[in-house]
Design a protein around this motif. Structure first.
Motif, PDB file in Angstrom:
ATOM      1  N   ARG A 213       4.880   0.403 -11.503  1.00  0.00           N
ATOM      2  CA  ARG A 213       3.470   0.212 -11.174  1.00  0.00           C
ATOM      3  C   ARG A 213       2.682  -0.361 -12.340  1.00  0.00           C
ATOM      4  N   TRP A 214       3.235  -0.234 -13.551  1.00  0.00           N
ATOM      5  CA  TRP A 214       2.533  -0.745 -14.729  1.00  0.00           C
ATOM      6  C   TRP A 214       2.789  -2.226 -14.972  1.00  0.00           C
ATOM      7  N   ASN A 215       3.622  -2.829 -14.178  1.00  0.00           N
ATOM      8  CA  ASN A 215       3.834  -4.276 -14.273  1.00  0.00           C
ATOM      9  C   ASN A 215       4.473  -4.726 -12.967  1.00  0.00           C
ATOM     10  N   TYR A 216       3.682  -4.655 -11.899  1.00  0.00           N
ATOM     11  CA  TYR A 216       4.183  -5.063 -10.588  1.00  0.00           C
ATOM     12  C   TYR A 216       4.317  -6.580 -10.588  1.00  0.00           C
ATOM     13  N   LEU A 217       5.538  -7.062 -10.430  1.00  0.00           N
ATOM     14  CA  LEU A 217       5.822  -8.493 -10.537  1.00  0.00           C
ATOM     15  C   LEU A 217       5.635  -9.156  -9.184  1.00  0.00           C
ATOM     16  N   ALA A 218       4.533  -9.893  -9.054  1.00  0.00           N
ATOM     17  CA  ALA A 218       4.158 -10.499  -7.766  1.00  0.00           C
ATOM     18  C   ALA A 218       4.856 -11.844  -7.593  1.00  0.00           C
ATOM     19  N   TYR A 219       6.156 -11.792  -7.330  1.00  0.00           N
ATOM     20  CA  TYR A 219       6.923 -13.020  -7.122  1.00  0.00           C
ATOM     21  C   TYR A 219       6.650 -13.631  -5.747  1.00  0.00           C
ATOM     22  N   ASN A 220       6.358 -12.775  -4.775  1.00  0.00           N
ATOM     23  CA  ASN A 220       6.175 -13.227  -3.398  1.00  0.00           C
ATOM     24  C   ASN A 220       4.713 -13.568  -3.144  1.00  0.00           C
ATOM     25  N   GLU A 221       4.405 -14.875  -3.111  1.00  0.00           N
ATOM     26  CA  GLU A 221       3.009 -15.296  -2.942  1.00  0.00           C
ATOM     27  C   GLU A 221       2.496 -15.054  -1.529  1.00  0.00           C
ATOM     28  N   LYS A 222       3.383 -14.627  -0.603  1.00  0.00           N
ATOM     29  CA  LYS A 222       2.969 -14.339   0.767  1.00  0.00           C
ATOM     30  C   LYS A 222       2.614 -12.865   0.969  1.00  0.00           C
ATOM     31  N   LEU A 223       2.841 -12.039  -0.053  1.00  0.00           N
ATOM     32  CA  LEU A 223       2.562 -10.611   0.027  1.00  0.00           C
ATOM     33  C   LEU A 223       1.232 -10.293  -0.648  1.00  0.00           C
ATOM     34  N   ASP A 224       0.306  -9.731   0.117  1.00  0.00           N
ATOM     35  CA  ASP A 224      -0.996  -9.314  -0.408  1.00  0.00           C
ATOM     36  C   ASP A 224      -0.833  -7.936  -1.046  1.00  0.00           C
ATOM     37  N   VAL A 225      -0.890  -7.871  -2.374  1.00  0.00           N
ATOM     38  CA  VAL A 225      -0.626  -6.607  -3.064  1.00  0.00           C
ATOM     39  C   VAL A 225      -1.715  -5.577  -2.805  1.00  0.00           C
ATOM     40  N   SER A 226      -2.898  -6.000  -2.379  1.00  0.00           N
ATOM     41  CA  SER A 226      -3.968  -5.051  -2.098  1.00  0.00           C
ATOM     42  C   SER A 226      -3.644  -4.181  -0.884  1.00  0.00           C
ATOM     43  N   GLU A 227      -2.655  -4.591  -0.103  1.00  0.00           N
ATOM     44  CA  GLU A 227      -2.257  -3.823   1.069  1.00  0.00           C
ATOM     45  C   GLU A 227      -1.209  -2.761   0.738  1.00  0.00           C
ATOM     46  N   LEU A 228      -0.675  -2.795  -0.474  1.00  0.00           N
ATOM     47  CA  LEU A 228       0.316  -1.803  -0.881  1.00  0.00           C
ATOM     48  C   LEU A 228      -0.376  -0.472  -1.140  1.00  0.00           C
ATOM     49  N   ALA A 229       0.260   0.605  -0.730  1.00  0.00           N
ATOM     50  CA  ALA A 229      -0.360   1.926  -0.855  1.00  0.00           C
ATOM     51  C   ALA A 229       0.669   2.954  -1.312  1.00  0.00           C
ATOM     52  N   GLY A 230       0.168   4.136  -1.624  1.00  0.00           N
ATOM     53  CA  GLY A 230       1.050   5.229  -2.009  1.00  0.00           C
ATOM     54  C   GLY A 230       1.811   4.928  -3.281  1.00  0.00           C
ATOM     55  N   GLU A 231       3.089   5.270  -3.295  1.00  0.00           N
ATOM     56  CA  GLU A 231       3.907   5.074  -4.493  1.00  0.00           C
ATOM     57  C   GLU A 231       4.150   3.602  -4.807  1.00  0.00           C
ATOM     58  N   HIS A 232       3.862   2.736  -3.830  1.00  0.00           N
ATOM     59  CA  HIS A 232       4.067   1.301  -4.034  1.00  0.00           C
ATOM     60  C   HIS A 232       2.811   0.603  -4.557  1.00  0.00           C
ATOM     61  N   LYS A 233       1.711   1.334  -4.671  1.00  0.00           N
ATOM     62  CA  LYS A 233       0.457   0.718  -5.115  1.00  0.00           C
ATOM     63  C   LYS A 233       0.525   0.419  -6.606  1.00  0.00           C
ATOM     64  N   PRO A 234       0.341  -0.835  -7.002  1.00  0.00           N
ATOM     65  CA  PRO A 234       0.432  -1.177  -8.426  1.00  0.00           C
ATOM     66  C   PRO A 234      -0.832  -0.837  -9.200  1.00  0.00           C
ATOM     67  N   SER A 235      -0.654  -0.473 -10.466  1.00  0.00           N
ATOM     68  CA  SER A 235      -1.787  -0.277 -11.372  1.00  0.00           C
ATOM     69  C   SER A 235      -2.083  -1.566 -12.126  1.00  0.00           C
ATOM     70  N   ILE A 236      -1.038  -2.357 -12.344  1.00  0.00           N
ATOM     71  CA  ILE A 236      -1.174  -3.694 -12.928  1.00  0.00           C
ATOM     72  C   ILE A 236      -0.337  -4.644 -12.086  1.00  0.00           C
ATOM     73  N   VAL A 237      -0.949  -5.712 -11.612  1.00  0.00           N
ATOM     74  CA  VAL A 237      -0.206  -6.727 -10.860  1.00  0.00           C
ATOM     75  C   VAL A 237      -0.107  -7.970 -11.727  1.00  0.00           C
ATOM     76  N   HIS A 238       1.102  -8.508 -11.825  1.00  0.00           N
ATOM     77  CA  HIS A 238       1.413  -9.600 -12.749  1.00  0.00           C
ATOM     78  C   HIS A 238       1.898 -10.806 -11.940  1.00  0.00           C
ATOM     79  N   PHE A 239       1.142 -11.908 -12.025  1.00  0.00           N
ATOM     80  CA  PHE A 239       1.467 -13.114 -11.263  1.00  0.00           C
ATOM     81  C   PHE A 239       2.382 -13.997 -12.116  1.00  0.00           C
TER      82      PHE A 239
END
Length: 314
Positions: A213-239
């Protein structure tokens, strides 16, 4: 296990191409900070004018942070390569031990192509347990272990992403990380992920794995990270890829999330920028549709040819 150390310096590196992303990253950090105390930013800068520096500082709420600008000389890294969309400023993180006195024991390094979506205090409180640094595994790690990676990246025990590094400066200096990393680059100047590869070699077996969660690697440009919740919710999203969410005309599901922070800086997109982006995306969709039709037509023609060939043998 956690230490009681409060937060300390946050280090970033930036050239003039990344002035807007730097402002946006800093804005996201101060907006999610819950300490109520001014944050301490140190920016390793290359070619940023005083006007741009003022504009970046003015992008932050008054009194929320201080910025120390450190102009760096990248001449010592000229012989080393980078991926086309990555600037030589990426090597500036090697200079971190030089810019702090021995009284500073821990620093947090962050890339400029990320957003903080939560307070960073829990990250700061991480006990590194004598390790040089804390980092998050990169997606290349599994490919290296499965021997499916085709790039000549170094084969280390665990391969981390260098975009978020919680660094113990005492251990870093003691282990001579910079010297070892530079030695690797001199031997392998074309290493595909340059300084990241070098740091993985230098820190092999001496770093602590942080929660993803401290360096969520946003490789998939089709995935909206704001929709991730719970244990999958990132604290830092890295493009991490070339397809950054601020690129005009390139479809990215995180463009709106990114723009929500950017719009509160001194680098907001204006109406012309938005119009251009809409037109570019529309044209991209048209080209994609045309290519799909051409591919379908080619497949149909190939099928007709095969049927004709089969008929000729009957």
């Amino acid at each position: 296990m956690e230490s009681k150390q409060t937060r300390g310096p946050i280090v970033l590196a930036c050239d003039k191409r990344y002035a807007m992303p730097l402002a946006t990253t800093l804005r996201s950090i101060v907006e999610t900070d819950r300490s109520g105390e001014p944050l301490e930013f140190h920016v390793l800068a290359d070619g940023l004018s005083e006007r741009i520096r003022r504009r970046i500082l003015d992008s932050l709420p008054h009194g929320s942070a201080s910025i120390r600008w450190i102009e760096v000389d990248l001449g010592m890294f000229q012989e080393f390569s980078t991926i086309s969309y990555i600037s030589k400023i990426t090597y500036a993180r090697f200079l971190i031990p030089r810019i702090f006195p021995d009284t500073v024991s821990k620093v947090l390094y962050l890339d400029c192509d990320l957003l903080a979506l939560d307070d960073l205090q829990a990250l700061w409180a991480t006990d590194l347990e004598g390790n040089v640094l804390g980092a998050v595994l990169d997606r290349l790690d599994s490919q290296i272990k499965n021997q499916t990676v085709r790039l000549p990246v170094p084969r280390v025990r665990d391969y981390f992403n260098a975009g978020v590094l919680l660094i113990d400066l005492h251990q870093w200096r003691k282990a001579q990380i910079v010297e070892t990393a530079l030695d690797y680059l001199k031997r392998c100047p074309g290493s595909p992920y340059s300084d990241q590869d070098a740091l993985n070699v230098a820190c092999d077996g001496f770093w602590k794995k942080l929660d993803s969660r401290w360096n969520y690697l946003a490789y998939n440009e089709k995935l909206d990270v704001s929709e991730l919740a719970g244990e999958h919710k990132p604290s830092i999203v890295h493009f991490t890829t070339w397809n950054k969410p601020w690129r005009p005309g390139v479809p990215n599901a995180n463009a709106a999330l990114y723009d929500s922070f950017r719009s509160r800086t001194r680098f907001p997109r204006n109406s012309m920028d938005r119009m251009e982006a809409t037109l570019r995306i529309g044209w991209s969709h048209i080209k994609g549709f045309q290519k799909a039709r051409q591919d379908k037509s080619a497949r149909s023609d190939a099928m007709v040819d095969r049927q004709a060939d089969q008929s000729s043998f009957k």
